[in-house]
Motif scaffolding. Structure first.
Motif, PDB file in Angstrom:
ATOM      1  N   VAL A 140       0.857  -1.180   0.000  1.00  0.00           N
ATOM      2  CA  VAL A 140       0.000   0.000   0.000  1.00  0.00           C
ATOM      3  C   VAL A 140       0.896   1.233   0.000  1.00  0.00           C
ATOM      4  O   VAL A 140       1.920   1.263   0.697  1.00  0.00           O
ATOM      5  CB  VAL A 140      -0.959   0.013   1.214  1.00  0.00           C
ATOM      6  CG1 VAL A 140      -0.210   0.012   2.533  1.00  0.00           C
ATOM      7  CG2 VAL A 140      -1.895   1.221   1.147  1.00  0.00           C
ATOM      8  N   LEU A 141       0.535   2.222  -0.823  1.00  0.00           N
ATOM      9  CA  LEU A 141       1.255   3.494  -0.858  1.00  0.00           C
ATOM     10  C   LEU A 141       0.271   4.607  -0.525  1.00  0.00           C
ATOM     11  O   LEU A 141      -0.665   4.869  -1.287  1.00  0.00           O
ATOM     12  CB  LEU A 141       1.880   3.732  -2.239  1.00  0.00           C
ATOM     13  CG  LEU A 141       2.661   5.040  -2.406  1.00  0.00           C
ATOM     14  CD1 LEU A 141       3.854   5.093  -1.452  1.00  0.00           C
ATOM     15  CD2 LEU A 141       3.123   5.220  -3.856  1.00  0.00           C
ATOM     16  N   ILE A 142       0.495   5.234   0.626  1.00  0.00           N
ATOM     17  CA  ILE A 142      -0.359   6.318   1.120  1.00  0.00           C
ATOM     18  C   ILE A 142       0.345   7.642   0.862  1.00  0.00           C
ATOM     19  O   ILE A 142       1.494   7.830   1.260  1.00  0.00           O
ATOM     20  CB  ILE A 142      -0.628   6.140   2.624  1.00  0.00           C
ATOM     21  CG1 ILE A 142      -1.469   4.889   2.875  1.00  0.00           C
ATOM     22  CG2 ILE A 142      -1.295   7.378   3.215  1.00  0.00           C
ATOM     23  CD1 ILE A 142      -1.545   4.488   4.343  1.00  0.00           C
ATOM     24  N   LEU A 143      -0.341   8.573   0.216  1.00  0.00           N
ATOM     25  CA  LEU A 143       0.192   9.903  -0.062  1.00  0.00           C
ATOM     26  C   LEU A 143      -0.674  10.901   0.701  1.00  0.00           C
ATOM     27  O   LEU A 143      -1.844  11.091   0.373  1.00  0.00           O
ATOM     28  CB  LEU A 143       0.153  10.194  -1.571  1.00  0.00           C
ATOM     29  CG  LEU A 143       0.787   9.103  -2.446  1.00  0.00           C
ATOM     30  CD1 LEU A 143       0.412   9.289  -3.913  1.00  0.00           C
ATOM     31  CD2 LEU A 143       2.299   9.094  -2.277  1.00  0.00           C
ATOM     32  N   VAL A 157       7.725   2.155   5.533  1.00  0.00           N
ATOM     33  CA  VAL A 157       8.683   3.214   5.229  1.00  0.00           C
ATOM     34  C   VAL A 157       7.947   4.543   5.143  1.00  0.00           C
ATOM     35  O   VAL A 157       6.920   4.644   4.457  1.00  0.00           O
ATOM     36  CB  VAL A 157       9.408   2.943   3.890  1.00  0.00           C
ATOM     37  CG1 VAL A 157      10.318   4.112   3.527  1.00  0.00           C
ATOM     38  CG2 VAL A 157      10.196   1.642   3.963  1.00  0.00           C
ATOM     39  N   VAL A 158       8.455   5.559   5.849  1.00  0.00           N
ATOM     40  CA  VAL A 158       7.922   6.927   5.732  1.00  0.00           C
ATOM     41  C   VAL A 158       8.900   7.732   4.890  1.00  0.00           C
ATOM     42  O   VAL A 158      10.070   7.854   5.233  1.00  0.00           O
ATOM     43  CB  VAL A 158       7.743   7.585   7.120  1.00  0.00           C
ATOM     44  CG1 VAL A 158       7.230   9.017   6.963  1.00  0.00           C
ATOM     45  CG2 VAL A 158       6.785   6.763   7.982  1.00  0.00           C
ATOM     46  N   ASP A 159       8.419   8.274   3.790  1.00  0.00           N
ATOM     47  CA  ASP A 159       9.252   9.027   2.846  1.00  0.00           C
ATOM     48  C   ASP A 159       8.804  10.487   2.856  1.00  0.00           C
ATOM     49  O   ASP A 159       7.673  10.802   2.478  1.00  0.00           O
ATOM     50  CB  ASP A 159       9.098   8.424   1.448  1.00  0.00           C
ATOM     51  CG  ASP A 159      10.043   9.042   0.425  1.00  0.00           C
ATOM     52  OD1 ASP A 159      10.722  10.034   0.758  1.00  0.00           O
ATOM     53  OD2 ASP A 159      10.086   8.529  -0.714  1.00  0.00           O
ATOM     54  N   ARG A 160       9.695  11.352   3.293  1.00  0.00           N
ATOM     55  CA  ARG A 160       9.380  12.787   3.330  1.00  0.00           C
ATOM     56  C   ARG A 160      10.106  13.560   2.225  1.00  0.00           C
ATOM     57  O   ARG A 160      10.042  14.789   2.187  1.00  0.00           O
ATOM     58  CB  ARG A 160       9.756  13.369   4.699  1.00  0.00           C
ATOM     59  CG  ARG A 160       9.059  12.671   5.868  1.00  0.00           C
ATOM     60  CD  ARG A 160       9.504  13.235   7.209  1.00  0.00           C
ATOM     61  NE  ARG A 160       9.059  12.421   8.329  1.00  0.00           N
ATOM     62  CZ  ARG A 160       7.868  12.535   8.923  1.00  0.00           C
ATOM     63  NH1 ARG A 160       7.018  13.461   8.509  1.00  0.00           N
ATOM     64  NH2 ARG A 160       7.547  11.754   9.935  1.00  0.00           N
ATOM     65  N   LYS A 161      10.773  12.851   1.346  1.00  0.00           N
ATOM     66  CA  LYS A 161      11.546  13.504   0.287  1.00  0.00           C
ATOM     67  C   LYS A 161      10.664  13.748  -0.930  1.00  0.00           C
ATOM     68  O   LYS A 161      10.752  13.068  -1.950  1.00  0.00           O
ATOM     69  CB  LYS A 161      12.768  12.644  -0.069  1.00  0.00           C
ATOM     70  CG  LYS A 161      13.746  12.494   1.093  1.00  0.00           C
ATOM     71  CD  LYS A 161      14.934  11.627   0.721  1.00  0.00           C
ATOM     72  CE  LYS A 161      15.895  11.498   1.904  1.00  0.00           C
ATOM     73  NZ  LYS A 161      17.048  10.611   1.590  1.00  0.00           N
ATOM     74  N   LEU A 162       9.799  14.759  -0.798  1.00  0.00           N
ATOM     75  CA  LEU A 162       8.827  15.082  -1.839  1.00  0.00           C
ATOM     76  C   LEU A 162       9.015  16.500  -2.375  1.00  0.00           C
ATOM     77  O   LEU A 162       8.111  17.058  -2.994  1.00  0.00           O
ATOM     78  CB  LEU A 162       7.406  14.933  -1.283  1.00  0.00           C
ATOM     79  CG  LEU A 162       7.071  13.648  -0.521  1.00  0.00           C
ATOM     80  CD1 LEU A 162       5.641  13.680  -0.024  1.00  0.00           C
ATOM     81  CD2 LEU A 162       7.311  12.423  -1.367  1.00  0.00           C
ATOM     82  N   SER A 163      10.179  17.079  -2.136  1.00  0.00           N
ATOM     83  CA  SER A 163      10.366  18.496  -2.463  1.00  0.00           C
ATOM     84  C   SER A 163      10.251  18.768  -3.956  1.00  0.00           C
ATOM     85  O   SER A 163       9.830  19.867  -4.348  1.00  0.00           O
ATOM     86  CB  SER A 163      11.718  18.993  -1.936  1.00  0.00           C
ATOM     87  OG  SER A 163      12.782  18.243  -2.488  1.00  0.00           O
ATOM     88  N   ASP A 164      10.601  17.805  -4.811  1.00  0.00           N
ATOM     89  CA  ASP A 164      10.466  18.043  -6.251  1.00  0.00           C
ATOM     90  C   ASP A 164       8.999  18.238  -6.641  1.00  0.00           C
ATOM     91  O   ASP A 164       8.659  19.113  -7.445  1.00  0.00           O
ATOM     92  CB  ASP A 164      11.106  16.910  -7.064  1.00  0.00           C
ATOM     93  CG  ASP A 164      10.615  15.520  -6.687  1.00  0.00           C
ATOM     94  OD1 ASP A 164       9.948  15.361  -5.636  1.00  0.00           O
ATOM     95  OD2 ASP A 164      10.901  14.569  -7.454  1.00  0.00           O
ATOM     96  N   ILE A 165       8.120  17.450  -6.028  1.00  0.00           N
ATOM     97  CA  ILE A 165       6.680  17.584  -6.284  1.00  0.00           C
ATOM     98  C   ILE A 165       6.164  18.905  -5.729  1.00  0.00           C
ATOM     99  O   ILE A 165       5.458  19.663  -6.416  1.00  0.00           O
ATOM    100  CB  ILE A 165       5.919  16.409  -5.647  1.00  0.00           C
ATOM    101  CG1 ILE A 165       6.321  15.084  -6.319  1.00  0.00           C
ATOM    102  CG2 ILE A 165       4.408  16.620  -5.737  1.00  0.00           C
ATOM    103  CD1 ILE A 165       5.822  13.851  -5.584  1.00  0.00           C
ATOM    104  N   ILE A 190       3.799   7.041   2.671  1.00  0.00           N
ATOM    105  CA  ILE A 190       4.038   5.884   3.532  1.00  0.00           C
ATOM    106  C   ILE A 190       3.789   4.623   2.709  1.00  0.00           C
ATOM    107  O   ILE A 190       2.714   4.463   2.115  1.00  0.00           O
ATOM    108  CB  ILE A 190       3.108   5.883   4.762  1.00  0.00           C
ATOM    109  CG1 ILE A 190       3.304   7.147   5.593  1.00  0.00           C
ATOM    110  CG2 ILE A 190       3.357   4.640   5.612  1.00  0.00           C
ATOM    111  CD1 ILE A 190       2.351   7.266   6.777  1.00  0.00           C
ATOM    112  N   CYS A 191       4.786   3.773   2.653  1.00  0.00           N
ATOM    113  CA  CYS A 191       4.659   2.510   1.928  1.00  0.00           C
ATOM    114  C   CYS A 191       4.773   1.362   2.934  1.00  0.00           C
ATOM    115  O   CYS A 191       5.640   1.372   3.810  1.00  0.00           O
ATOM    116  CB  CYS A 191       5.755   2.383   0.871  1.00  0.00           C
ATOM    117  SG  CYS A 191       5.539   0.966  -0.234  1.00  0.00           S
ATOM    118  N   ALA A 192       3.856   0.387   2.838  1.00  0.00           N
ATOM    119  CA  ALA A 192       3.857  -0.748   3.749  1.00  0.00           C
ATOM    120  C   ALA A 192       3.518  -2.019   2.971  1.00  0.00           C
ATOM    121  O   ALA A 192       2.844  -1.966   1.926  1.00  0.00           O
ATOM    122  CB  ALA A 192       2.835  -0.520   4.867  1.00  0.00           C
TER     123      ALA A 192
END
Length: 258
Positions: free
Chosen positions: A149-152, A220-228, A252-254
């Protein structure tokens, strides 16, 4: 008053009314190739290439994420319980020649078969959930073993220093900050927000805890979204763009074990 009219009905009706103009807002539809590439990078980073794998895009709205998943090679089903949103989504897919299946349904009780999807995606859905713990168990059930699952989403209720600037601007000028919603719609939005599970803040850690309780692993929590966010901010009024850059947004990907 209809006593059977629930918070879920209110959420559905609110987004149905937003459907006609939903794609006009930056942060909903995509308005630059830079933003598109940012989303594509994020999807491939966490989910890889589609290769015909089955993906369920929950609360798909007008199918912005559905189209990104489709272009990455996934066999996509978009689910939403707003008929107005689905009408926009189907029209967009037809115009673009995209083979995306759309179904009407509740993201908290999808009615989709168990162990049937390789991937589940959603954007700006989790904060609207009345019972996220139950929803996450449903998503766990619908995923195949080993599925992801990928939660945005983001901690939109958290006050930022830009919010303080916006309030000062309103106080000095008497003008509210630029918004894509009318004051009446803003009031309805706040009323809904006050009644959902994450009524104030939604830190990523709280979402992770509920995912773990539902059985998910390798979270995994990914906060590296600055390009978007930079690509979006460039298309926004100054203060809204500045706020987009400082908000606590995350992916968040699980994984379902298997």
């Amino acid at each position: 008053m209809n006593t059977n009219y629930s918070i879920r009905d209110e959420i559905r009706d609110f987004w149905s009314e937003r459907a006609a103009t939903f794609d006009q807002s930056v942060g909903h539809e995509i308005f630059s190739e830079a933003e598109r590439k940012g989303w594509q990078r994020l999807i491939r980073k966490h989910l890889g290439e589609g290769q015909g794998r089955a993906a369920l895009d929950l609360a798909c709205g007008t199918a912005v994420i559905s189209h990104l998943m489709h272009s990455a090679g996934f066999a996509v089903t978009g689910l939403d319980w707003s008929d107005a949103m689905l009408a926009q989504a189907r029209a967009k897919a037809k115009k673009r020649g995209a083979d995306i299946r759309f179904v009407s349904g509740d993201a908290e009780n999808t009615m989709e078969p168990k162990d049937s999807y390789d991937v589940i995606t959603n954007r700006h859905l989790v904060w609207t959930l009345v019972d996220p713990a139950s929803a996450f168990k449903e998503w766990f059930s619908v995923l195949k073993p080993g599925g992801k699952v990928l939660i945005l989403d983001g901690n939109m209720g958290k006050e930022t220093w830009v919010k303080g600037l916006q309030k000062l601007w309103t106080k000095v000028t008497g003008k509210p900050p630029a918004s894509h919603m009318s004051p009446e719609m803003m009031a309805r939005h706040q009323k809904i927000r006050s009644r959902v599970h994450f009524s104030s803040q939604m830190p990523a850690e709280a979402v992770v805890d509920l995912l773990r309780q539902a059985g998910f692993t390798d979270i995994v929590v990914d906060r590296k979204l600055s390009d978007i966010h930079w690509a979006q901010a460039r298309k926004m009024p100054f203060l809204r763009g500045l706020e987009r850059m400082v908000q606590e947004r995350f992916a968040i990907c699980a994984r379902k074990p298997g």
